[in-house]
Write a protein that holds these residues in place. Sequence first.
Motif, PDB file in Angstrom:
ATOM      1  N   GLU A 146       8.891  -5.426   5.047  1.00  0.00           N
ATOM      2  CA  GLU A 146       7.771  -5.883   4.228  1.00  0.00           C
ATOM      3  C   GLU A 146       6.743  -4.770   4.001  1.00  0.00           C
ATOM      4  N   HIS A 147       6.735  -3.782   4.898  1.00  0.00           N
ATOM      5  CA  HIS A 147       5.806  -2.655   4.779  1.00  0.00           C
ATOM      6  C   HIS A 147       6.567  -1.349   4.521  1.00  0.00           C
ATOM      7  N   ALA A 148       7.692  -1.450   3.824  1.00  0.00           N
ATOM      8  CA  ALA A 148       8.574  -0.297   3.652  1.00  0.00           C
ATOM      9  C   ALA A 148       7.925   0.845   2.882  1.00  0.00           C
ATOM     10  N   GLN A 149       6.896   0.541   2.071  1.00  0.00           N
ATOM     11  CA  GLN A 149       6.244   1.615   1.325  1.00  0.00           C
ATOM     12  C   GLN A 149       5.558   2.615   2.255  1.00  0.00           C
ATOM     13  N   GLY A 150       5.288   2.194   3.488  1.00  0.00           N
ATOM     14  CA  GLY A 150       4.649   3.090   4.452  1.00  0.00           C
ATOM     15  C   GLY A 150       5.601   3.753   5.416  1.00  0.00           C
ATOM     16  N   TRP A 151       6.911   3.564   5.228  1.00  0.00           N
ATOM     17  CA  TRP A 151       7.885   4.155   6.146  1.00  0.00           C
ATOM     18  C   TRP A 151       7.887   5.680   6.026  1.00  0.00           C
ATOM     19  N   VAL A 152       7.975   6.343   7.166  1.00  0.00           N
ATOM     20  CA  VAL A 152       8.144   7.799   7.217  1.00  0.00           C
ATOM     21  C   VAL A 152       9.504   8.046   7.852  1.00  0.00           C
ATOM     22  N   GLU A 179       1.969  -4.711  11.332  1.00  0.00           N
ATOM     23  CA  GLU A 179       0.795  -5.421  11.826  1.00  0.00           C
ATOM     24  C   GLU A 179      -0.360  -4.432  11.978  1.00  0.00           C
ATOM     25  N   ASP A 180      -0.870  -4.213  13.182  1.00  0.00           N
ATOM     26  CA  ASP A 180      -2.075  -3.385  13.302  1.00  0.00           C
ATOM     27  C   ASP A 180      -1.806  -2.039  13.960  1.00  0.00           C
ATOM     28  N   GLY A 181      -0.595  -1.504  13.805  1.00  0.00           N
ATOM     29  CA  GLY A 181      -0.307  -0.218  14.410  1.00  0.00           C
ATOM     30  C   GLY A 181       0.911   0.448  13.811  1.00  0.00           C
ATOM     31  N   TYR A 182       1.425   1.423  14.561  1.00  0.00           N
ATOM     32  CA  TYR A 182       2.566   2.216  14.098  1.00  0.00           C
ATOM     33  C   TYR A 182       3.669   2.201  15.144  1.00  0.00           C
ATOM     34  N   HIS A 183       4.875   1.974  14.674  1.00  0.00           N
ATOM     35  CA  HIS A 183       6.066   2.045  15.517  1.00  0.00           C
ATOM     36  C   HIS A 183       6.784   3.364  15.238  1.00  0.00           C
ATOM     37  N   ILE A 184       7.344   3.948  16.280  1.00  0.00           N
ATOM     38  CA  ILE A 184       8.141   5.162  16.149  1.00  0.00           C
ATOM     39  C   ILE A 184       9.466   4.928  16.858  1.00  0.00           C
TER      40      ILE A 184
END
Length: 301
Positions: A146-152, A179-184
Amino acid sequence: MSEIKQFPFTPILGWSNSRYELFSICKRKYFYHYYNKYDPQLSRREIMQYRNLSTIALEIGGIVHEVIEALLRRLRQSTDPINTDKFVDYALDVARNAIRSKQFEEIVYGQVEKISEDEVAPGIQESLLNLIESQRYTWLAEKAVEHAQGWVIDPPGFGETRLGDLKAYFKVDFLFPFEDGYHIIDWKTGKADQERHRKQLMGYSTWACYHFEVTPERVWPRLAYLRPDYFEVEETFNAEDLENFAVQVRAETVEMYDYCRDIQANIPVEKDEFPLVDNPRICEYCNFRGICFPEEYPAKF
């Protein structure tokens, strides 16, 4: 979402987990890997032949990373089910191309006559199928997308960042907001190594905090081991953890600076000041063993 910061080139060395590991294992190998143009006896071209040698294990890891990168880019565009047969065929085609373009330690040092698809296919197939059959992949396809536009996905460069006035490199495989953070996620095809890999996780958290200007509590770095079974190791850090990590990185950087006669220009001391390690168990798996011990390990290029 903030942009990944870019830095102008500077010659001074930058810390990375892999660089310091190599420095710790064998100073001569470190010299050949990073300072080969300063060798007074051997040409850079000759040393680079050894430096560029691949292995079956390295190729499995590299191919799996390349295919996962393509998989994530596809997922960003479409969540349609994957045709497993076509997916495996694609991966094996990548493997065939990779094998043709590399020179292998196993061949150069006479362990085998040739490397075929059969040597790498089982590890590649096992890793990739474990991933797409995992709960993590399902979650990525159903929730995180759902937030794929922000994928790196495998960002360009080497993951350069700053720790105060120090240059450091933390190359992430995959970062995404949720949600409210970043996963790596860092994909692993080899064995688990808790101490070594915890250091990597702290590096990834440091990188994300610097580039995306968030607190470490909002960064969730994890290692995804792909074989023989899929499992993850996740750890979240706080500001004190990353401050202590920065102190460690500084100390290790200073150790490497001690082997430079010009730190700012990254020019090393003389080759003889980079001693060979006194450990045959390390040497017998080193890609440069044909340089250090040509009679014991004759190389055939």
